[in-house]
Design a protein around this motif. Structure first.
Motif, PDB file in Angstrom:
ATOM      1  N   ALA A  20       0.819  -1.205   0.000  1.00 12.53           N
ATOM      2  CA  ALA A  20       0.000   0.000   0.000  1.00 12.53           C
ATOM      3  C   ALA A  20       0.856   1.259   0.000  1.00 12.53           C
ATOM      4  N   GLN A  21       1.992   1.207   0.690  1.00 11.18           N
ATOM      5  CA  GLN A  21       2.846   2.372   0.794  1.00 11.18           C
ATOM      6  C   GLN A  21       3.449   2.765  -0.562  1.00 11.18           C
ATOM      7  N   GLN A  22       3.437   1.840  -1.502  1.00  8.25           N
ATOM      8  CA  GLN A  22       3.950   2.136  -2.840  1.00  8.25           C
ATOM      9  C   GLN A  22       2.918   2.884  -3.676  1.00  8.25           C
ATOM     10  N   ASN A  23       1.661   2.952  -3.174  1.00 10.01           N
ATOM     11  CA  ASN A  23       0.590   3.611  -3.914  1.00 10.01           C
ATOM     12  C   ASN A  23      -0.103   4.609  -2.989  1.00 10.01           C
ATOM     13  N   SER A  24       0.652   5.552  -2.470  1.00  8.74           N
ATOM     14  CA  SER A  24       0.170   6.496  -1.470  1.00  8.74           C
ATOM     15  C   SER A  24      -1.082   7.204  -1.950  1.00  8.74           C
ATOM     16  N   GLY A  25      -2.087   7.302  -1.053  1.00 12.66           N
ATOM     17  CA  GLY A  25      -3.320   7.999  -1.364  1.00 12.66           C
ATOM     18  C   GLY A  25      -4.466   7.076  -1.692  1.00 12.66           C
ATOM     19  N   LYS A  26      -4.181   5.912  -2.251  1.00 13.91           N
ATOM     20  CA  LYS A  26      -5.241   4.987  -2.627  1.00 13.91           C
ATOM     21  C   LYS A  26      -5.548   3.976  -1.532  1.00 13.91           C
ATOM     22  N   TYR A  27      -4.640   3.801  -0.579  1.00 14.34           N
ATOM     23  CA  TYR A  27      -4.799   2.771   0.441  1.00 14.34           C
ATOM     24  C   TYR A  27      -5.015   3.383   1.825  1.00 14.34           C
ATOM     25  N   SER A  28      -5.786   2.651   2.628  1.00 14.57           N
ATOM     26  CA  SER A  28      -5.911   2.936   4.058  1.00 14.57           C
ATOM     27  C   SER A  28      -5.826   1.607   4.796  1.00 14.57           C
ATOM     28  N   VAL A  29      -5.206   1.614   5.974  1.00 15.04           N
ATOM     29  CA  VAL A  29      -5.111   0.396   6.784  1.00 15.04           C
ATOM     30  C   VAL A  29      -5.621   0.719   8.180  1.00 15.04           C
ATOM     31  N   GLY A  30      -6.222  -0.285   8.816  1.00 15.99           N
ATOM     32  CA  GLY A  30      -6.762  -0.017  10.136  1.00 15.99           C
ATOM     33  C   GLY A  30      -7.273  -1.248  10.842  1.00 15.99           C
ATOM     34  N   PHE A  31      -8.172  -1.003  11.782  1.00 19.32           N
ATOM     35  CA  PHE A  31      -8.621  -2.019  12.719  1.00 19.32           C
ATOM     36  C   PHE A  31     -10.089  -1.756  13.053  1.00 19.32           C
ATOM     37  N   ALA A  32     -10.862  -2.805  13.279  1.00 20.43           N
ATOM     38  CA  ALA A  32     -12.261  -2.660  13.666  1.00 20.43           C
ATOM     39  C   ALA A  32     -12.617  -3.664  14.756  1.00 20.43           C
ATOM     40  N   TYR A  33     -13.555  -3.258  15.598  1.00 18.39           N
ATOM     41  CA  TYR A  33     -14.100  -4.136  16.636  1.00 18.39           C
ATOM     42  C   TYR A  33     -15.616  -4.104  16.521  1.00 18.39           C
ATOM     43  N   GLY A  34     -16.249  -5.255  16.703  1.00 16.01           N
ATOM     44  CA  GLY A  34     -17.698  -5.296  16.639  1.00 16.01           C
ATOM     45  C   GLY A  34     -18.283  -6.328  17.572  1.00 16.01           C
ATOM     46  N   LEU A  35     -19.588  -6.212  17.776  1.00 22.27           N
ATOM     47  CA  LEU A  35     -20.298  -7.180  18.610  1.00 22.27           C
ATOM     48  C   LEU A  35     -21.733  -7.279  18.125  1.00 22.27           C
ATOM     49  N   GLY A  36     -22.386  -8.404  18.483  1.00 22.52           N
ATOM     50  CA  GLY A  36     -23.749  -8.578  18.031  1.00 22.52           C
ATOM     51  C   GLY A  36     -24.412  -9.793  18.637  1.00 22.52           C
ATOM     52  N   SER A  37     -25.599 -10.101  18.123  1.00 18.09           N
ATOM     53  CA  SER A  37     -26.367 -11.245  18.606  1.00 18.09           C
ATOM     54  C   SER A  37     -27.372 -11.654  17.550  1.00 18.09           C
ATOM     55  N   GLU A  38     -27.989 -12.816  17.756  1.00 14.51           N
ATOM     56  CA  GLU A  38     -28.983 -13.318  16.815  1.00 14.51           C
ATOM     57  C   GLU A  38     -30.251 -12.470  16.880  1.00 14.51           C
ATOM     58  N   PHE A  39     -31.059 -12.535  15.823  1.00 14.45           N
ATOM     59  CA  PHE A  39     -32.397 -11.965  15.892  1.00 14.45           C
ATOM     60  C   PHE A  39     -33.214 -12.812  16.865  1.00 14.45           C
ATOM     61  N   ASN A  40     -34.105 -12.177  17.604  1.00 16.13           N
ATOM     62  CA  ASN A  40     -34.864 -12.891  18.627  1.00 16.13           C
ATOM     63  C   ASN A  40     -35.586 -14.104  18.040  1.00 16.13           C
ATOM     64  N   ASN A  41     -35.361 -15.257  18.629  1.00 12.95           N
ATOM     65  CA  ASN A  41     -36.039 -16.469  18.198  1.00 12.95           C
ATOM     66  C   ASN A  41     -36.080 -17.450  19.357  1.00 12.95           C
ATOM     67  N   LYS A  42     -36.834 -18.531  19.183  1.00 15.50           N
ATOM     68  CA  LYS A  42     -37.018 -19.509  20.248  1.00 15.50           C
ATOM     69  C   LYS A  42     -36.121 -20.737  20.085  1.00 15.50           C
ATOM     70  N   ASP A  43     -35.361 -20.792  18.988  1.00 16.37           N
ATOM     71  CA  ASP A  43     -34.570 -21.988  18.704  1.00 16.37           C
ATOM     72  C   ASP A  43     -33.178 -21.965  19.323  1.00 16.37           C
ATOM     73  N   TYR A  44     -32.522 -20.800  19.339  1.00 15.05           N
ATOM     74  CA  TYR A  44     -31.127 -20.771  19.781  1.00 15.05           C
ATOM     75  C   TYR A  44     -30.714 -19.374  20.216  1.00 15.05           C
ATOM     76  N   THR A  45     -29.600 -19.303  20.929  1.00 14.99           N
ATOM     77  CA  THR A  45     -28.959 -18.032  21.238  1.00 14.99           C
ATOM     78  C   THR A  45     -27.607 -17.994  20.522  1.00 14.99           C
ATOM     79  N   PHE A  46     -27.174 -16.800  20.178  1.00 10.64           N
ATOM     80  CA  PHE A  46     -25.870 -16.624  19.541  1.00 10.64           C
ATOM     81  C   PHE A  46     -25.412 -15.203  19.827  1.00 10.64           C
ATOM     82  N   GLU A  47     -24.344 -15.061  20.596  1.00 10.99           N
ATOM     83  CA  GLU A  47     -23.743 -13.765  20.886  1.00 10.99           C
ATOM     84  C   GLU A  47     -22.299 -13.789  20.421  1.00 10.99           C
ATOM     85  N   ASN A  48     -21.837 -12.697  19.845  1.00 13.18           N
ATOM     86  CA  ASN A  48     -20.487 -12.698  19.303  1.00 13.18           C
ATOM     87  C   ASN A  48     -19.816 -11.332  19.456  1.00 13.18           C
TER      88      ASN A  48
END
Length: 204
Positions: A20-48
């Motif tokens: 990316a450093q060889q093509n300055s201006g076109k690239y960005s680098v970084g980091f992300a964090y996220g969290l979530g869960s399943e849509f409400n249902n009666k079959d299962y739970t899922f948290e992440n």
């Protein structure tokens, strides 16, 4: 995550960043964090919750929109539990044992290589909103009643909002995620989750 897998992700990220450093201006680098869960249902739970490395490449810049490619190696930590034991049908082999095993709370690790396309609309010089669609191969380390262990795919749709401060870009994006194995495993019901992600990237 094993040391070998972590090393491979860091190595890949370092390689892409050096290019990316060889093509300055076109690239960005970084980091992300996220969290979530399943849509409400009666079959299962899922948290992440999950961590992503991010590499953006500016594909094209038009008068009103920008088009980017986004590569995101990801590790996802999830907790899952079957609530409806009748999801496992009596005709399944050894169904009573499977019901007992699948109704236990499970820790799941998912290793994903997301490859996405971003359509971004700048709002003034500082802000922008965007649509993101991504799909990527994935390895999951735990078998459940909904999905077999091993190879699968993760699909993500997201709407995001960004703020640019000097060379940094700060992101927030609600997203919808679907995980399944396209019928390549014995179980393919998959998971559907709603998530929120926070990211920071640096323009090279």
């Amino acid at each position: 995550m094993t040391k070998k897998q972590l090393f491979c992700m860091i190595l890949l990220f370092g390689f892409v960043s050096s290019k990316a450093q060889q093509n300055s201006g076109k690239y960005s680098v970084g980091f992300a964090y996220g969290l979530g869960s399943e849509f409400n249902n009666k079959d299962y739970t899922f948290e992440n919750h999950f961590y992503k490395l991010q590499v953006y490449y500016l594909l094209k810049e038009a008068k009103h929109f920008q088009f980017q490619i986004l590569i995101q190696p990801e590790i996802n930590f999830a907790k899952h539990q079957l609530l409806n034991l009748y999801f496992v049908k009596p005709e399944a082999a050894d169904f009573e044992h499977k019901r007992a095993a699948y109704t236990q709370l499970k820790d799941i690790r998912e290793y994903v290589m997301n490859i996405g396309f971003v359509v971004r609309k700048p709002i003034g010089k500082t802000f922008s909103c965007y649509f993101l669609g991504s799909i990527g191969p994935m390895i999951t380390d735990t078998e459940t009643e909904r999905m077999s262990k091993g190879f699968a795919f993760a699909d993500v749709l997201a709407l995001g909002f960004s703020a640019d401060i000097q060379s940094f870009q700060f992101d927030i994006r609600p997203s919808l995620r679907h995980v399944s194995n396209a019928g390549l495993g014995n179980s393919n019901a998959g998971y559907n989750t709603k998530n929120i992600e926070f990211g920071i990237s640096y323009r090279l």
